[in-house]
Write an enzyme that holds these catalytic residues in place. Sequence first.
Site, PDB file in Angstrom:
ATOM      1  N   LYS A   1      -5.528 -24.749 -54.611  1.00 37.66           N
ATOM      2  CA  LYS A   1      -5.422 -24.151 -53.259  1.00 37.66           C
ATOM      3  C   LYS A   1      -4.046 -24.348 -52.640  1.00 37.66           C
ATOM      4  O   LYS A   1      -3.595 -23.532 -51.848  1.00 37.66           O
ATOM      5  CB  LYS A   1      -6.484 -24.713 -52.307  1.00 37.66           C
ATOM      6  CG  LYS A   1      -6.497 -26.220 -52.202  1.00 37.66           C
ATOM      7  CD  LYS A   1      -7.678 -26.779 -52.923  1.00 37.66           C
ATOM      8  CE  LYS A   1      -7.516 -28.241 -53.187  1.00 37.66           C
ATOM      9  NZ  LYS A   1      -8.622 -28.808 -53.918  1.00 37.66           N
TER      10      LYS A   1
ATOM     11  N   ILE B   1     -18.921 -22.741 -55.003  1.00 37.09           N
ATOM     12  CA  ILE B   1     -19.537 -21.701 -54.163  1.00 37.09           C
ATOM     13  C   ILE B   1     -18.789 -20.377 -54.325  1.00 37.09           C
ATOM     14  O   ILE B   1     -17.574 -20.343 -54.160  1.00 37.09           O
ATOM     15  CB  ILE B   1     -19.484 -22.084 -52.653  1.00 37.09           C
ATOM     16  CG1 ILE B   1     -20.082 -23.465 -52.421  1.00 37.09           C
ATOM     17  CG2 ILE B   1     -20.166 -21.030 -51.801  1.00 37.09           C
ATOM     18  CD1 ILE B   1     -19.863 -23.982 -50.998  1.00 37.09           C
TER      19      ILE B   1
ATOM     20  N   LYS C   1      -7.523 -24.192 -47.368  1.00 37.51           N
ATOM     21  CA  LYS C   1      -8.683 -23.370 -47.733  1.00 37.51           C
ATOM     22  C   LYS C   1      -9.008 -22.338 -46.654  1.00 37.51           C
ATOM     23  O   LYS C   1      -9.280 -21.180 -46.962  1.00 37.51           O
ATOM     24  CB  LYS C   1      -9.887 -24.275 -48.005  1.00 37.51           C
ATOM     25  CG  LYS C   1      -9.727 -25.084 -49.301  1.00 37.51           C
ATOM     26  CD  LYS C   1     -10.774 -26.164 -49.401  1.00 37.51           C
ATOM     27  CE  LYS C   1     -10.714 -26.899 -50.728  1.00 37.51           C
ATOM     28  NZ  LYS C   1     -11.545 -28.113 -50.740  1.00 37.51           N
TER      29      LYS C   1
END
Length: 418
Positions: free
Chosen positions: A100, A131, A200
């Site tokens: 990230k 996820i 994020k």
Amino acid sequence: MAKVAIMGFGVVGSGVWEVLTKNASSIAKRAGEEISVKYILDIRDFPDHPAKDLMIKDFDIILNDPEISIVVETIGGLEPAYTYTKKLLLNGKHVVTSNKELVAKHGPELLKIAKENNINYFFEASVGGGIPIIRPLQNCLAGNQITEIAGILNGTTNYILTQMKKYSLSFEDALKEAQERGYAERNPSNDIEGHDACRKIAILSSIAYSHYVNYENIYTEGISKITKEDMEYAEELGCTIKLIAMSKKIDDKRVFARVSPLMIPYKSPFANVDDVFNAILVKGDAIGDVMFYGQGAGKLPTASAVVGDIIDIVKHIDKSYVYTWAISGDIEVVDIENTSCRFFVRVKYKDYSKAKDAVSLIFNDCMIVNTHKPIGTNEFAFVTHEMKENEFKEKISQFEKIPVVEKILSIVRYDENI
Ligand code: HSE
């Protein structure tokens, strides 16, 4: 057969090898061909690992091998990940990453290079661990105007706050436990000071609002100042404390974004998201609210997302996805000072009734928190009404100068509507 190289054999990289090996036959069926790992690049030696024969130390072997079409970058951090990724994309190799930091910083440039070379730079694993969230935002929800995203995006801090709440642990003890369990990043300040969650939310917001949201402009506050006493007060208020990353679209040119601990009511969908789990709420004009929940960190959950990206590339090897935020410029992140919220304040006093009078005088209609159990000596707490951040700053500095107030013990933002 598709040949893959893995760069960085840490927690996630080794998880990718494990998933590709363990589920090889079902993955081959879904991808339409076998996927095998040809090289693993790492500066360390793994003499006892079953994949020891694949280990290499020279990046150029991967770069110059025409058989390698897909490279997994699980090195983490900016360098050498940035240099390697750029070279690979320029050389026509698809890259899949969980990094990230790199996506938040250099995403627009790397995506542009990928587009120009008709290949892909995929990063499903960079947000929310296992996820699925990047692809749903980019594809399934593409028909919506996304107006808001809020989430618990960091597993380590969520684990720490959960331990503090459940077992009345201090922040330091809970952090130690998180480190022992291997949740915290190499540098724990990335997690506990909110930088990981900040990157994020910047990535998610960039996709949702179709413009690059620069993480460096997002107000970010971590959980290192949260105490177990704050948690106890939260309980008195029917609340808990979570590290919430959020962004809202204001108009076509501006977004609001913030990462901070937030006191939220038990009825909030985030209140029972515990331990290392993440949850992401997305608001769209057509879908309404949609929530994503699952394991936001850890070896196999994150590897699951990386492998999903690899399979997608194998299935569409000649197709390049276009991420609009890579080509449509930045969107302004508004200055936090002009945004509003409520504040929970804990105070150590010299004179209780005079300090309480000062609260009413300076902050007007505040909610004084009456505790049923003694939490600390000579202290009380209050929750302000909604006000601009700069107005609060001004009032709190006025309040702490009053002689009957000994000290401000803590300040936590409060949101009963999340
Ligand atoms: N350190 C990160 C977390 C790992 O705790 O969420 C997953 O990005």
